[in-house]
Design a protein around this motif. Structure first.
Motif, PDB file in Angstrom:
ATOM      1  N   SER A  70      77.468  84.711  77.800  1.00 40.11           N
ATOM      2  CA  SER A  70      76.501  85.668  77.153  1.00 40.11           C
ATOM      3  C   SER A  70      75.249  86.239  77.894  1.00 40.11           C
ATOM      4  O   SER A  70      75.148  85.706  79.075  1.00 40.11           O
ATOM      5  CB  SER A  70      75.958  84.829  75.816  1.00 40.11           C
ATOM      6  OG  SER A  70      75.094  83.718  76.301  1.00 40.11           O
ATOM      7  N   ALA A  80      71.661  86.487  78.822  1.00 41.38           N
ATOM      8  CA  ALA A  80      70.435  85.441  78.340  1.00 41.38           C
ATOM      9  C   ALA A  80      69.302  86.267  77.659  1.00 41.38           C
ATOM     10  O   ALA A  80      68.585  85.801  77.123  1.00 41.38           O
ATOM     11  CB  ALA A  80      70.074  84.974  79.735  1.00 41.38           C
ATOM     12  N   VAL A  95      70.057  87.112  72.513  1.00 41.07           N
ATOM     13  CA  VAL A  95      70.467  85.827  71.800  1.00 41.07           C
ATOM     14  C   VAL A  95      70.650  85.960  70.360  1.00 41.07           C
ATOM     15  O   VAL A  95      69.393  86.176  69.736  1.00 41.07           O
ATOM     16  CB  VAL A  95      69.884  84.629  72.387  1.00 41.07           C
ATOM     17  CG1 VAL A  95      70.451  83.343  71.701  1.00 41.07           C
ATOM     18  CG2 VAL A  95      69.879  84.629  73.769  1.00 41.07           C
ATOM     19  N   ILE A 126      69.959  84.415  66.960  1.00 45.20           N
ATOM     20  CA  ILE A 126      69.296  83.079  66.317  1.00 45.20           C
ATOM     21  C   ILE A 126      69.775  82.804  65.108  1.00 45.20           C
ATOM     22  O   ILE A 126      70.368  81.518  64.910  1.00 45.20           O
ATOM     23  CB  ILE A 126      67.640  83.093  66.430  1.00 45.20           C
ATOM     24  CG1 ILE A 126      67.363  83.488  67.564  1.00 45.20           C
ATOM     25  CG2 ILE A 126      67.216  81.825  65.799  1.00 45.20           C
ATOM     26  CD1 ILE A 126      65.898  83.989  67.884  1.00 45.20           C
ATOM     27  N   ASN A 158      59.324  92.460  75.925  1.00 43.92           N
ATOM     28  CA  ASN A 158      59.480  92.522  77.095  1.00 43.92           C
ATOM     29  C   ASN A 158      59.154  91.265  77.831  1.00 43.92           C
ATOM     30  O   ASN A 158      57.908  90.942  77.600  1.00 43.92           O
ATOM     31  CB  ASN A 158      58.959  93.748  77.728  1.00 43.92           C
ATOM     32  CG  ASN A 158      57.320  93.798  77.757  1.00 43.92           C
ATOM     33  OD1 ASN A 158      56.791  93.585  76.745  1.00 43.92           O
ATOM     34  ND2 ASN A 158      56.755  93.878  78.934  1.00 43.92           N
ATOM     35  N   GLY A 159      60.082  90.698  78.515  1.00 40.87           N
ATOM     36  CA  GLY A 159      59.841  89.428  79.332  1.00 40.87           C
ATOM     37  C   GLY A 159      60.136  88.154  78.380  1.00 40.87           C
ATOM     38  O   GLY A 159      59.956  88.245  77.175  1.00 40.87           O
ATOM     39  N   ALA A 160      60.906  87.207  78.981  1.00 38.26           N
ATOM     40  CA  ALA A 160      61.240  86.155  78.230  1.00 38.26           C
ATOM     41  C   ALA A 160      60.169  85.506  77.496  1.00 38.26           C
ATOM     42  O   ALA A 160      60.476  84.998  76.439  1.00 38.26           O
ATOM     43  CB  ALA A 160      62.120  85.028  79.300  1.00 38.26           C
ATOM     44  N   GLY A 161      59.035  85.093  78.190  1.00 40.53           N
ATOM     45  CA  GLY A 161      58.023  84.404  77.538  1.00 40.53           C
ATOM     46  C   GLY A 161      57.535  85.319  76.202  1.00 40.53           C
ATOM     47  O   GLY A 161      57.184  84.496  75.104  1.00 40.53           O
ATOM     48  N   MET A 220      59.992  85.236  73.439  1.00 44.51           N
ATOM     49  CA  MET A 220      60.285  83.656  72.824  1.00 44.51           C
ATOM     50  C   MET A 220      58.921  83.580  71.790  1.00 44.51           C
ATOM     51  O   MET A 220      58.992  83.131  70.773  1.00 44.51           O
ATOM     52  CB  MET A 220      60.191  82.479  73.720  1.00 44.51           C
ATOM     53  CG  MET A 220      61.315  82.550  74.399  1.00 44.51           C
ATOM     54  SD  MET A 220      61.718  80.866  75.267  1.00 44.51           S
ATOM     55  CE  MET A 220      60.937  81.368  77.041  1.00 44.51           C
ATOM     56  N   VAL A 238      59.343  85.418  68.548  1.00 41.68           N
ATOM     57  CA  VAL A 238      60.062  84.789  67.891  1.00 41.68           C
ATOM     58  C   VAL A 238      59.319  83.853  66.994  1.00 41.68           C
ATOM     59  O   VAL A 238      59.337  83.410  65.689  1.00 41.68           O
ATOM     60  CB  VAL A 238      61.249  84.486  68.142  1.00 41.68           C
ATOM     61  CG1 VAL A 238      62.135  83.567  67.569  1.00 41.68           C
ATOM     62  CG2 VAL A 238      62.216  85.622  68.643  1.00 41.68           C
ATOM     63  N   ASP A 239      58.657  83.066  67.699  1.00 47.98           N
ATOM     64  CA  ASP A 239      57.719  81.783  67.387  1.00 47.98           C
ATOM     65  C   ASP A 239      56.679  82.323  66.300  1.00 47.98           C
ATOM     66  O   ASP A 239      56.618  81.700  65.279  1.00 47.98           O
ATOM     67  CB  ASP A 239      57.090  81.298  68.567  1.00 47.98           C
ATOM     68  CG  ASP A 239      57.905  80.405  69.584  1.00 47.98           C
ATOM     69  OD1 ASP A 239      59.100  80.050  69.151  1.00 47.98           O
ATOM     70  OD2 ASP A 239      57.443  79.871  70.447  1.00 47.98           O
ATOM     71  N   PHE A 251      66.508  87.079  69.482  1.00 49.29           N
ATOM     72  CA  PHE A 251      65.697  86.976  70.424  1.00 49.29           C
ATOM     73  C   PHE A 251      66.113  88.256  71.465  1.00 49.29           C
ATOM     74  O   PHE A 251      67.358  88.196  71.918  1.00 49.29           O
ATOM     75  CB  PHE A 251      65.839  85.673  71.298  1.00 49.29           C
ATOM     76  CG  PHE A 251      65.528  85.587  72.683  1.00 49.29           C
ATOM     77  CD1 PHE A 251      63.921  85.241  72.927  1.00 49.29           C
ATOM     78  CD2 PHE A 251      66.124  85.838  73.930  1.00 49.29           C
ATOM     79  CE1 PHE A 251      63.514  84.893  74.162  1.00 49.29           C
ATOM     80  CE2 PHE A 251      65.553  85.707  74.836  1.00 49.29           C
ATOM     81  CZ  PHE A 251      64.358  85.243  75.172  1.00 49.29           C
TER      82      PHE A 251
END
Lengths: 354, 284
Positions: free
Chosen positions: A215, A217, A220, A222, A233-236, A239, A242-243, A255
């Protein structure tokens, strides 16, 4: 990038690590000659294939034909194979576990072994590990032979370790997992199954022609039934978005990290993918532009509004590089911006539940 | 560690590239003393008034180099890093993203036998508001002060900094350690710096799922950090992005989740929250 079994085994064979004799049966192409009996294995980019009915032993031409049709039609975790690997049936004496990986915590290449391999390996906890750079391949091969209690395989294991190291480095692999490493009844060590993860960052120095298994990364799912899509933009930040959405009582479906420097086209494609969620009712967009340009994102949002007729309400927060330009582009298309993520979440909640 | 981040003489490796030249301008504007830059074969040019040399060794014939900020493309980054290490530059900050992991393993090996400290790669660098900017963190959103931020994520670094600035809370250090698998300075190195600096009175730690670094940071906080510490781990509800087959699943089982890390930081005495916005709201 995760490789399919037959792709990983091809790289192992090139590195002089023994793999079973086999041929690839491709979907929609004339079947090659398969030596019987054979093991027929569905080539899907997921684990747990054996338990899910993706592996069949065939003794006759009749069985081969039936099993081929069956496996091509049999999805494993929603994935249908494009090819099957037909391999010689080995006489198994023992199944072992062996892997080589780059370890994040130790910043080093780690050799990991267990004396019982096979499909139940996740239940094992007492893996044996060595930091590869601290020892020569000869010492590691000897240590493996001692650990597996296979003294007569010392030379073979020394070769396996040496060749695995070369294979990992030469192919820019992050993981090579041989599970099971089979000891045959005629005392050969053969890679029964293989998983390999290559470092996408190294693609520039290889001519990789793989099926691109696994997949992305950066996108994703959820919760397929979620009512809220998220784009950041940016993985951080993705995340964190979403949080924060969950904290606010929303149900995020996905995500999505659009990364740095995303173009209007890739963003538009992302919007189209979000439309597949059946319960989707709001989209939260949270951009803190650094290398990503806020104006590019704004153009993609306008394009999505134009091209996707049933696009749900968007709740957008944009800050950072080229923010003013983005704000103008959105204002011209009468798409509102909100100053903070919290306000986006509150407005989305109102849209959903009031 | 001496305070490497306040070193005077800064150079930029890859200064003539698109990112290098753009960011040089922005660093100069933020007060950074950039004495020179390198790009092999381009000696004699000027970028934003900064002289370009072929190599670090050439610069060192005329100047002492305290800090190098690297913007060279990923495929040449290993060479640039090894050059800076060989030249014994005390602090090297690598902004470049997408460096192959095996290249970083080689760099890591060279680092262990050197006098160089590395921040990054794939890091936004460090910003000391009112002092200088070593990387790409937007200085306009910062405010000089006494809070220190360390984060694995670039965008969350900016997010936290901008939110504090909006509240009138200034920062002494804003540092992004980068999210790559193999990297230089970690949380503990930064925590030590913050604890030892008398000008820092509050610490913010922003981590992520995956790996165990935040757990080790929690142990360090428990033992050594006496200043008020606030922590958020991103990814409470996001699945892990990369699954390294069985080996990853086995190793990833314990301690790598946002909840486990948050728990560890909380029991180490940090104030924690399940979202960054609520963590920032708790800072007054």
């Amino acid at each position: 990038m995760n490789l399919l079994e037959h792709e990983a085994k091809h790289l192992l064979r090139d590195a002089s690590i023994p793999v079973p004799a086999g041929v690839l049966v491709k979907k929609g192409e004339p079947a090659p000659r398969v030596t019987l009996p054979a093991v027929l294995k569905s080539q899907v980019p997921t684990g747990g294939r054996g338990k899910a009915g993706g592996i069949k032993v065939v003794e006759s031409e009749e069985e081969l034909k039936g099993a081929t049709q069956q496996l091509f039609a049999h999805p494993i975790k929603d994935l249908l194979p494009n090819s099957l690997l037909a391999e010689e049936k080995l006489a198994i004496e023992r199944e072992l576990y062996l892997s080589l990986r780059v370890d994040r915590d130790q910043s080093a290449i780690i050799l990991m072994a267990h004396s019982t391999g096979g499909i139940e390996v996740e239940d094992n906890h007492d893996f044996k590990e060595w930091v590869v750079k601290d020892y020569s391949a000869d010492v590691l091969g000897q240590a493996l032979a001692d650990y597996y209690e296979l003294p007569e395989q010392t030379f073979a294991l020394q070769d396996v370790v040496e060749n695995l190291k070369t294979c990992l480095v030469k192919n820019d692999a992050l993981l090579i997992e041989i599970n099971p490493l089979i000891l045959t009844s005629d005392n050969r060590l053969v890679a029964g199954d293989a998983k390999m993860t290559l470092d996408d960052a190294a693609a520039f120095r290889h001519d990789w022609q793989f099926e691109e298994a696994g997949s992305e990364a950066n996108f994703v799912t959820i919760n397929e039934q979620g009512n809220t899509a998220t784009i950041a933009n940016g993985a951080g930040l993705a995340m964190a978005t979403v949080d924060a959405a969950v904290d606010a009582g929303l149900h995020p479906a996905n995500f999505l990290d659009i990364g740095g420097g995303a173009s209007t086209e890739t963003l538009l494609a992302a919007f189209h993918r979000l439309m597949d969620y059946p319960q989707l009712r709001v989209i939260i967009i949270n951009i803190f532009a650094g290398i990503t340009r806020a104006d590019e994102v704004a153009r993609a949002i306008v394009a999505a509004r134009q091209h996707i007729s049933d696009l749900p309400p968007l709740f957008i927060r944009i800050a950072g590089t080229n923010f003013e330009e983005a704000a103008e582009i959105l204002a011209a298309a009468s798409i509102p911006l909100l100053p903070t993520l919290d306000e986006c979440l509150a407005a989305a909640k109102k849209e959903l539940y009031e | 560690m001496n305070n490497l981040f306040t070193g005077k003489n800064v150079i930029v490796q890859g200064i003539t590239g698109a990112h290098g030249s753009f960011q040089t301008k922005s660093m100069l504007a933020a007060g950074t003393n950039i004495i020179a830059g390198t790009t092999p074969g381009k000696a004699g040019q000027l970028v934003e008034g900064v002289p370009v040399y072929d190599s670090i060794a050439d610069i060192q014939k005329e100047h002492t180099v305290d800090i190098s900020v690297i913007f060279v493309p990923a495929r040449f980054a290993k060479g640039a890093l090894l050059e800076a290490i060989a030249a014994n530059v005390p602090l090297v900050i690598c902004i470049t993203e997408g460096i192959p992991v095996h290249d970083m393993l080689a760099v890591n090996e060279a680092l262990t036998h050197s006098g160089t400290t590395l921040l990054g790669p794939n890091s936004p660098g460090a910003l000391l508001p009112g002092v200088h900017k070593l990387g790409i963190i937007p200085a306009a959103m910062s405010l000089p002060g006494s809070t220190a931020i360390v984060s694995r994520s670039g965008t969350l670094t900016y997010e936290a900094m901008a939110a504090l600035t909006a509240k009138g809370i200034g920062q002494k250090y804003v540092i992004g350690i980068g999210g790559d698998m193999v990297h230089g300075m970690g949380f503990i190195d930064c925590l030590r710096l913050f604890q030892d600096d008398p000008d820092v009175d509050r610490i913010i730690v922003i981590g992520e799922i995956g790996g165990h670094e935040e757990l080790r940071a929690a142990d360090f906080i428990k033992e050594h950090v006496t200043k008020p510490t606030f922590a958020y781990i991103a990814g409470h509800h996001a699945p892990a992005g990369v699954q390294l087959g069985h080996a990853g699943a086995i190793l990833g089982s314990e301690g790598e989740s946002a909840m486990a890390k948050t728990e560890a930081l909380k029991s180490a005495g940090a104030t924690t929250a399940t979202s960054l916005t609520s963590l920032l709201a708790s800072i007054v």
